[in-house]
Design a protein around this motif. Structure first.
Motif, short mmCIF file in Angstrom:
data_model
loop_
_atom_site.label_atom_id
_atom_site.label_comp_id
_atom_site.label_asym_id
_atom_site.label_seq_id
_atom_site.Cartn_x
_atom_site.Cartn_y
_atom_site.Cartn_z
N PHE A 6 14.12 -6.97 -3.13
CA PHE A 6 12.94 -6.84 -3.99
C PHE A 6 11.74 -6.46 -3.09
O PHE A 6 12.14 -6.04 -1.96
CB PHE A 6 12.50 -8.27 -4.43
CG PHE A 6 12.34 -9.16 -3.45
CD1 PHE A 6 11.09 -9.46 -2.89
CD2 PHE A 6 13.10 -10.24 -2.92
CE1 PHE A 6 10.64 -10.52 -1.93
CE2 PHE A 6 13.01 -11.19 -2.14
CZ PHE A 6 11.70 -11.23 -1.53
N LEU A 7 10.76 -5.94 -3.51
CA LEU A 7 9.63 -5.28 -2.89
C LEU A 7 8.32 -6.02 -3.25
O LEU A 7 7.98 -6.33 -4.31
CB LEU A 7 9.61 -3.74 -3.08
CG LEU A 7 8.38 -2.86 -2.89
CD1 LEU A 7 8.35 -2.79 -1.27
CD2 LEU A 7 8.49 -1.66 -3.40
N VAL A 8 7.55 -6.48 -2.32
CA VAL A 8 6.34 -6.87 -2.43
C VAL A 8 5.27 -5.94 -1.73
O VAL A 8 5.58 -5.51 -0.46
CB VAL A 8 6.10 -8.15 -1.99
CG1 VAL A 8 4.65 -8.97 -2.27
CG2 VAL A 8 7.19 -9.18 -2.45
N VAL A 9 4.55 -5.41 -2.69
CA VAL A 9 3.28 -4.57 -2.21
C VAL A 9 1.78 -5.03 -2.20
O VAL A 9 1.42 -5.57 -3.33
CB VAL A 9 3.37 -3.07 -2.95
CG1 VAL A 9 2.00 -2.43 -2.34
CG2 VAL A 9 4.54 -2.71 -2.87
N ARG A 161 11.82 -5.76 -10.08
CA ARG A 161 11.87 -6.57 -8.91
C ARG A 161 10.86 -6.36 -7.99
O ARG A 161 11.01 -6.49 -6.63
CB ARG A 161 13.44 -6.43 -8.28
CG ARG A 161 14.37 -7.14 -9.35
CD ARG A 161 15.69 -7.29 -8.78
NE ARG A 161 15.72 -8.05 -7.48
CZ ARG A 161 16.07 -9.48 -8.11
NH1 ARG A 161 16.22 -9.99 -8.83
NH2 ARG A 161 16.14 -10.22 -6.88
N THR A 162 9.73 -5.72 -8.39
CA THR A 162 8.93 -5.38 -7.47
C THR A 162 7.50 -6.27 -7.88
O THR A 162 7.22 -6.57 -9.16
CB THR A 162 8.19 -3.93 -7.79
OG1 THR A 162 7.77 -3.74 -8.94
CG2 THR A 162 9.23 -2.88 -7.30
N ILE A 163 6.79 -6.88 -6.88
CA ILE A 163 5.57 -7.54 -7.00
C ILE A 163 4.49 -6.87 -6.59
O ILE A 163 4.34 -6.36 -5.28
CB ILE A 163 5.49 -8.96 -6.46
CG1 ILE A 163 6.85 -9.55 -6.87
CG2 ILE A 163 4.44 -9.71 -6.48
CD1 ILE A 163 7.20 -11.16 -6.55
N GLY A 179 6.79 -5.02 -11.37
CA GLY A 179 7.24 -5.91 -12.32
C GLY A 179 6.49 -7.01 -12.55
O GLY A 179 6.36 -7.75 -13.64
N LEU A 180 5.63 -7.63 -11.63
CA LEU A 180 4.92 -8.59 -11.52
C LEU A 180 3.38 -8.35 -10.96
O LEU A 180 3.71 -7.91 -9.74
CB LEU A 180 5.52 -9.94 -11.01
CG LEU A 180 4.59 -11.25 -10.75
CD1 LEU A 180 4.51 -11.67 -12.45
CD2 LEU A 180 5.42 -12.42 -9.97
#
Length: 211
Positions: A6-9, A161-163, A179-180
């Motif tokens: 997943f990826l969190v930016v 699956r990205t935040i 995604g969120l």
């Protein structure tokens, strides 16, 4: 390039860190109060971000590059940021930062917090002092959303699956693309449009939301 789970930016100013870097640089020119007021208006979405950034950067003209060392000393990482980034990595994710701020500061701050990839604006320098203009294409709301999509593709992460975590109006397109979308320490307009609002100013609260 390894595939991530997943990826969190993150946004940088008032999200990854407690400060607004442009205000700290403006303090070096004795113009902190004026720039702070303009930044607040931009984050509430009352003015176009790119137009506002150019006018604020004009106020930085003449600040010596040597002043960046003092700015870096004043940077305060947001509570919980190290714990959250450690959790992202433990679970196979990528921690990224895209900022309407500046590489001149983020290039030191991001690696110190174990961020994997980051993008920001650059300040034009002439003869060791800031010239008062942004060098290159401005990272605005559309630029932030584009960075999230680009990194998701780069690391093989579906957008679902990205935040995205941000506080200002220029984070809304990025949050919408993710995604969120999480409003953190955020302005009312951002809280109203986010998928979720994180109440405490503690990024460790986000750990429970990781895939």
């Amino acid at each position: 390039m390894p595939v991530a789970r997943f990826l969190v930016v993150f946004d940088a100013d008032s999200t990854l860190i407690r400060n607004e870097v442009i205000e700290l640089i403006a303090d070096e020119a004795g113009r902190g109060a004026e720039v702070a007021a303009a930044t607040e208006a931009a984050m509430r979405g009352e003015v176009d971000f790119a137009t506002s950034l150019r006018s604020r950067v004009e106020q930085l003209r003449g600040v010596p590059v040597s002043g960046f060392a003092r700015v870096l000393e004043r940077i305060e990482p947001t509570p919980g940021v190290r714990e959250l980034i450690a959790a992202i990595h433990e679970r196979g994710g990528i921690a990224a930062v895209v900022s309407g701020g500046f590489h001149e500061i983020l290039d030191t701050v991001a690696p110190s917090l174990d961020v994997d990839v980051w993008r920001a604006n650059r300040l034009s320098v002439e003869n060791g002092v800031l010239s008062g203009v942004v060098d290159g294409v401005i990272v605005d709301a559309a630029g932030k959303a584009a960075a999230l999509r680009e990194w998701a593709a780069q690391y093989g992460v579906p957008l679902s699956r990205t935040i995205a975590i941000g506080d200002g109006a220029n984070d809304l397109q990025m949050m919408d693309a993710a995604g969120l979308g999480l409003a953190f320490n955020a302005k009312p307009a951002v809280r109203a449009q986010a998928d979720l609002v994180v109440g405490p100013v503690d990024l460790a609260e986000v750990i429970a939301l990781l895939p």
